[in-house]
Scaffold this motif. Structure first.
Motif, mmCIF file in Angstrom:
data_model
loop_
_atom_site.group_PDB
_atom_site.id
_atom_site.type_symbol
_atom_site.label_atom_id
_atom_site.label_comp_id
_atom_site.label_asym_id
_atom_site.label_seq_id
_atom_site.Cartn_x
_atom_site.Cartn_y
_atom_site.Cartn_z
ATOM 1 N N ILE A 291 0.817 -1.212 0.000
ATOM 2 C CA ILE A 291 0.000 0.000 0.000
ATOM 3 C C ILE A 291 0.850 1.261 0.000
ATOM 4 N N THR A 292 1.930 1.276 0.776
ATOM 5 C CA THR A 292 2.721 2.496 0.937
ATOM 6 C C THR A 292 4.035 2.467 0.173
ATOM 7 N N GLY A 293 4.473 1.287 -0.251
ATOM 8 C CA GLY A 293 5.770 1.186 -0.903
ATOM 9 C C GLY A 293 6.939 1.246 0.070
ATOM 10 N N ARG A 294 6.675 1.208 1.354
ATOM 11 C CA ARG A 294 7.709 1.257 2.382
ATOM 12 C C ARG A 294 7.598 0.012 3.257
ATOM 13 N N ASP A 295 8.608 -0.200 4.074
ATOM 14 C CA ASP A 295 8.649 -1.404 4.900
ATOM 15 C C ASP A 295 8.485 -1.026 6.364
ATOM 16 N N ILE A 296 8.059 -1.994 7.158
ATOM 17 C CA ILE A 296 7.984 -1.777 8.599
ATOM 18 C C ILE A 296 9.356 -2.043 9.209
ATOM 19 N N GLU A 297 9.541 -1.552 10.431
ATOM 20 C CA GLU A 297 10.793 -1.772 11.149
ATOM 21 C C GLU A 297 10.495 -2.529 12.437
ATOM 22 N N ILE A 298 11.254 -3.572 12.674
ATOM 23 C CA ILE A 298 11.091 -4.385 13.878
ATOM 24 C C ILE A 298 12.365 -4.266 14.708
ATOM 25 N N ILE A 299 12.207 -3.824 15.944
ATOM 26 C CA ILE A 299 13.340 -3.689 16.861
ATOM 27 C C ILE A 299 13.113 -4.675 18.012
ATOM 28 N N ASP A 300 13.873 -5.745 18.000
ATOM 29 C CA ASP A 300 13.692 -6.829 18.971
ATOM 30 C C ASP A 300 14.952 -6.927 19.831
ATOM 31 N N THR A 301 14.811 -6.527 21.084
ATOM 32 C CA THR A 301 15.926 -6.630 22.026
ATOM 33 C C THR A 301 15.561 -7.616 23.131
ATOM 34 N N ALA A 302 16.496 -7.825 24.031
ATOM 35 C CA ALA A 302 16.248 -8.769 25.124
ATOM 36 C C ALA A 302 15.182 -8.269 26.079
ATOM 37 N N SER A 303 14.993 -6.947 26.155
ATOM 38 C CA SER A 303 14.056 -6.388 27.138
ATOM 39 C C SER A 303 12.799 -5.803 26.522
ATOM 40 N N GLU A 304 12.815 -5.497 25.215
ATOM 41 C CA GLU A 304 11.666 -4.809 24.636
ATOM 42 C C GLU A 304 11.483 -5.217 23.175
ATOM 43 N N PHE A 305 10.224 -5.234 22.766
ATOM 44 C CA PHE A 305 9.873 -5.546 21.375
ATOM 45 C C PHE A 305 9.102 -4.362 20.815
ATOM 46 N N THR A 306 9.591 -3.808 19.689
ATOM 47 C CA THR A 306 8.982 -2.616 19.094
ATOM 48 C C THR A 306 8.796 -2.830 17.599
ATOM 49 N N VAL A 307 7.644 -2.401 17.124
ATOM 50 C CA VAL A 307 7.360 -2.412 15.688
ATOM 51 C C VAL A 307 7.011 -0.989 15.278
ATOM 52 N N ARG A 308 7.652 -0.479 14.210
ATOM 53 C CA ARG A 308 7.427 0.870 13.713
ATOM 54 C C ARG A 308 6.754 0.797 12.342
ATOM 55 N N LEU A 309 5.665 1.558 12.179
ATOM 56 C CA LEU A 309 4.920 1.606 10.926
ATOM 57 C C LEU A 309 5.020 3.002 10.330
ATOM 58 N N PRO A 310 5.285 3.127 9.011
ATOM 59 C CA PRO A 310 5.351 4.462 8.394
ATOM 60 C C PRO A 310 3.963 5.061 8.228
ATOM 61 N N LEU A 311 3.840 6.351 8.521
ATOM 62 C CA LEU A 311 2.606 7.093 8.312
ATOM 63 C C LEU A 311 2.716 7.912 7.033
ATOM 64 N N GLN A 312 1.576 8.138 6.394
ATOM 65 C CA GLN A 312 1.517 8.927 5.163
ATOM 66 C C GLN A 312 0.916 10.284 5.467
ATOM 67 N N ASN A 313 1.653 11.340 5.060
ATOM 68 C CA ASN A 313 1.130 12.699 5.221
ATOM 69 C C ASN A 313 0.007 12.920 4.216
ATOM 70 N N PRO A 314 -1.208 13.241 4.677
ATOM 71 C CA PRO A 314 -2.331 13.400 3.726
ATOM 72 C C PRO A 314 -2.108 14.518 2.730
ATOM 73 N N ALA A 315 -1.360 15.564 3.130
ATOM 74 C CA ALA A 315 -1.083 16.656 2.196
ATOM 75 C C ALA A 315 -0.222 16.177 1.044
ATOM 76 N N VAL A 316 0.779 15.332 1.339
ATOM 77 C CA VAL A 316 1.651 14.797 0.288
ATOM 78 C C VAL A 316 0.869 13.835 -0.610
ATOM 79 N N CYS A 317 0.018 12.992 -0.011
ATOM 80 C CA CYS A 317 -0.776 12.041 -0.794
ATOM 81 C C CYS A 317 -1.723 12.750 -1.741
ATOM 82 N N SER A 318 -2.377 13.818 -1.266
ATOM 83 C CA SER A 318 -3.313 14.557 -2.122
ATOM 84 C C SER A 318 -2.579 15.309 -3.211
#
Length: 440
Positions: free
Chosen positions: A411-438
């Motif tokens: 949908i976005t042409g970009r990839d998600i980022e997964i940060i997996d450490t011994a103490s924490e699990f984080t997933v980052r998703l890219p957001l689309q600026n509606p002004a740029v999309c329009s």
């Protein structure tokens, strides 16, 4: 399948090479037909019906470039085409009687057309036109340029499978090198004697007509190779789009199946039954409202691509409420989103699998409650939780995150980022600026 594709490519290259060969030799074939028609003896009735033509007698002088002039005793001269000199095997110093074609424009020389007598003898055209020399030369020319074009195409066109500008340029250089080698072995005829030989054996290897023809074949082959690459890449893009569409449909199906699964549904019903048994009527009604909103949102937005973050957060609030009831005082959500980012876009139902995975794979107890944080940083929304492994780990297939990754990439042409450490699990998703999309 590969053999069929290879044979199809070879057949296509042969057809293109044949077309190039015919185009290169078209002027030669046309000139041959016209000259034969002009030089052929006339039928008796046509010769009688035609008015008397002007004739001239003189000595033929052939220049080094193959063209000649008939020098008449009165000082006039007639132009004699080099093609006619070579074909009729005329020699420098021949005494000729010819018909004369008057010039069509001012300043041009009259032209010698039909040879009537040569060195005092009547000229016999039949002795020349009964020979297969011209047809043999034409056949060799056609075969030569057919092979040249086919080999050039065989060198250039395979670049479409692993295209890059550098590889295409290298292939073209290899094709040009092959054309240089072909130039030296081109079949040519020595203009004085008419002997057929290879170009490197000729007295003059620099034949401008031959060089022009070879250059034309090289340019056309390179141009066709480039067009072939563009068509192949366009077909590859269409096939890739179809593959992504099918993958998208499969992903959406897997996503919905994973989200509306019996395990989640029965757990929700158990939580609702607990509220009813404990006479928590207000909570039970709220739970029913949030449960219906959750399922309605999943059904309505399962086919959407991008959705405002504010709507996704409303769904997350309803979805997390179901978990908060199930894990009372043991599961907490820390959602802190700046108001400016709430209109930004992300794929629908992106946060649900992240929250579901956090609850599924971590221990949730009163002594060790689970905190799930949702933040936005630099245009990326982050869902993170501490790693608290269960005593008996839940089996993980990785389908949820893989489906999410495929959807976001599609949908976005970009990839998600997964940060997996011994103490924490984080997933980052890219957001689309509606002004740029329009603006796009």
């Amino acid at each position: 399948m590969k053999w069929r594709m290879l044979s199809s490519n070879v057949a296509l290259n042969l057809w293109v090479a044949l077309a190039v060969s015919l185009v290169v030799n078209f002027s030669y074939m046309l000139q041959l037909l016209v000259d034969q028609r002009d030089d052929a003896p006339l039928p008796p009735h046509e010769a009688e019906a035609r008015p008397a033509e002007q004739t001239a007698t003189g000595v033929l002088r052939v220049s080094p470039d193959g063209y000649g002039y008939l020098v008449c005793p009165e000082g006039d001269s007639l132009y004699v085409p080099g093609q006619r000199i070579r074909r009729l095997e005329l020699c420098d110093g021949d005494s000729l009687t010819t018909r004369v074609a008057l010039p069509q424009r001012e300043g041009a020389h009259p032209t010698a057309t039909r040879i009537l007598r040569r060195n005092g003898r009547e000229f016999d055209y039949g002795a020349f036109f009964k020979r297969p020399a011209e047809s043999t030369i034409l056949t060799l020319q056609l075969i030569y340029y057919l092979l040249l074009s086919f080999i050039l195409l065989a060198i250039i066109t395979p670049v479409r499978y692993r295209y890059s500008p550098q590889r295409f340029v290298v292939r073209c250089l290899w094709g040009a090198a092959a054309a240089v080698g072909f130039y030296f072995v081109a079949p040519v005829t020595e203009w004085r004697t008419g002997v057929l030989m290879l170009n490197f054996m000729a007295p003059r290897m620099l034949d401008y007509v031959l060089l022009l023809k070879c250059s034309f074949a090289v340019v056309v082959s390179m141009l066709y190779g480039w067009i072939y690459v563009l068509v192949f890449r366009q077909q590859a893009v269409v096939m890739e789009n179809e593959r992504l569409k099918n993958e998208n449909l499969t992903t959406r199906y897997n996503m919905l199946v994973g989200q509306i699964n019996p395990h989640f549904f029965f757990n929700s019903l158990n939580s609702l039954a607990m509220l009813v048994r404990e006479k928590h009527d207000e909570k039970a009604l709220t739970y029913i409202d949030q449960l219906s909103y959750t399922f309605r949102y999943i059904i309505q937005n399962g086919q959407n691509t991008l959705i405002p973050l504010d709507e996704e957060l409303k769904f997350l609030d309803a979805y997390s409420y179901l978990f908060r009831i199930r894990y009372a005082d043991k599961l907490f959500f820390d959602i802190d989103i700046e108001r400016g980012y709430r209109s930004w876009l992300l794929p629908a139902l992106s946060l649900q699998p992240l929250v579901g995975n956090a609850v599924k794979h971590n221990a949730i107890t009163k002594s060790c409650p689970l905190h799930i944080a949702v933040r936005v940083r630099d245009g990326w929304i982050e869902v993170s939780n501490p790693r608290v492994p269960k005593m008996e780990a839940e089996p993980s297939t990785g389908i949820g995150l893989e489906n999410l990754r495929n959807r976001v990439r599609l949908i976005t042409g970009r990839d998600i980022e997964i940060i997996d450490t011994a103490s924490e699990f984080t997933v980052r998703l890219p957001l689309q600026n509606p002004a740029v999309c329009s603006g796009q």
